[in-house]
Design an enzyme around this catalytic site. Structure first.
Site, PDB file in Angstrom:
ATOM      1  N   ASP A 106       8.663 -43.242  72.676  1.00 43.47           N
ATOM      2  CA  ASP A 106       7.408 -43.803  72.150  1.00 43.47           C
ATOM      3  C   ASP A 106       7.134 -45.158  72.785  1.00 43.47           C
ATOM      4  O   ASP A 106       8.042 -45.824  73.286  1.00 43.47           O
ATOM      5  CB  ASP A 106       7.517 -43.990  70.626  1.00 43.47           C
ATOM      6  CG  ASP A 106       7.724 -42.666  69.915  1.00 43.47           C
ATOM      7  OD1 ASP A 106       7.342 -41.632  70.478  1.00 43.47           O
ATOM      8  OD2 ASP A 106       8.286 -42.694  68.796  1.00 43.47           O
TER       9      ASP A 106
HETATM   10  N1  URA Z   1      12.315 -40.089  68.468  1.00 39.12           N
HETATM   11  C1  URA Z   1      11.311 -40.923  68.110  1.00 39.12           C
HETATM   12  O1  URA Z   1      10.871 -40.914  66.981  1.00 39.12           O
HETATM   13  N2  URA Z   1      10.841 -41.757  69.038  1.00 39.12           N
HETATM   14  C2  URA Z   1      11.300 -41.858  70.296  1.00 39.12           C
HETATM   15  O2  URA Z   1      10.835 -42.676  71.079  1.00 39.12           O
HETATM   16  C3  URA Z   1      12.356 -40.976  70.653  1.00 39.12           C
HETATM   17  C4  URA Z   1      12.844 -40.106  69.717  1.00 39.12           C
END
Ligand code: URA
Length: 259
Positions: A106
């Site tokens: 993310d």
């Molecule tokens: N899970 C998440 O919620 N965010 C990420 O960036 C990676 C795995």
């Protein structure tokens, strides 16, 4: 420098000829290395040094590129996003035009992301059937509860009803807001949604390992390095948990402790 490879393997991986067609071409005397006809399919060449020709046409070496990036928060894992900074901006122009990210973190997440120009490899790593483990360190809004261990192990049901594969979660010793989690799939915002489903919230997420390859603790946030065959293989290999656990604390104490 690239390792030596069999000439038939090199030709089939870098041209339209299959391995058996290549063997036929070799038998017919149509294959040359540096101008010399090669008659044996297992003849070894070096793709960086030798010029290989088939029927007078040079076969250019399509070198695979694998980059390990320690992603900072604020960048998206996309090749093109007019509204955001992309992780490709963290690479020099000679690399950024060639590679794409394998999976995503993310925008506010940090840590290990692999970039490559090899679509088959990317597909393998991301395939849910391969069960490649990914390891994260998370900072939670609320203290870790011991009941999470069994709930995650049994396969959590997310708030929208999606069921997760069994995952392993553990608190970091002496620090009730930090936890370590291993998952073997990659649903959208998966780790954040898993903690949300048990009534907690992920304030910070850092990925530190895929398969048995860990991000080197010397690779600072925002830095990248090229990885070679031996490390690329590790992305597909099962991890040694004792090693991962020991190094988890190295990552934590080197740059996460102040988050
Ligand atoms: N899970 C998440 O919620 N965010 C990420 O960036 C990676 C795995």
């Amino acid at each position: 420098m690239t390792d030596n490879v069999r000439i038939d393997k090199f030709i089939s991986e870098n041209s339209e000829f299959t391995r058996s067609q290549t063997k036929e071409l070799i038998k017919k005397g149509l294959v040359k290395s540096d101008g010399i006809i090669i008659k044996k399919s297992d003849f070894k060449i070096n793709p960086d040094l030798n010029r290989i020709e088939v029927s007078g046409n040079t076969i250019s070496y399509k070198k695979d590129i694998f980059i390990l990036l320690n992603k900072p928060a604020g960048y998206v894992c996309s090749t093109d996003d007019p509204d955001n900074h992309t992780i490709l901006e963290l690479l020099p122009p000679e690399l950024s035009g060639k590679v794409f990210p394998v999976g995503r973190l993310d925008k506010d997440s940090e840590g290990m992301i692999v970039l490559t120009n090899n679509g088959d490899f990317s597909h393998t790593i991301l395939s849910p059937r391969k069960h490649i483990p990914k390891f994260y360190i998370v900072k939670l809004a609320e203290p870790f509860k011991i009941k999470y261990i069994n709930l995650f192990r049994e396969g959590l049901v997310l708030r929208n009803g999606e069921v997760c594969l069994p995952a392993e979660v553990r608190p970091l010793e002496n620090n009730e807001l930090w936890a370590f989690i291993r998952i073997e799939e990659g649903k959208y915002h998966q780790v954040k949604r898993m903690f949300a489903s048990v009534g907690n919230h992920v304030d910070y997420l850092f990925r530190f390992c895929i398969g048995s390859l860990e991000i080197p603790s010397k690779l600072g946030i925002g830095d990248y390095m090229e990885i070679m065959h031996k490390d690329v293989e590790k992305l597909l290999q099962p991890p040694d948990f004792n090693v991962i656990f020991k190094n988890l604390y190295v990552h934590f104490s080197s740059y996460l402790i102040n988050k």
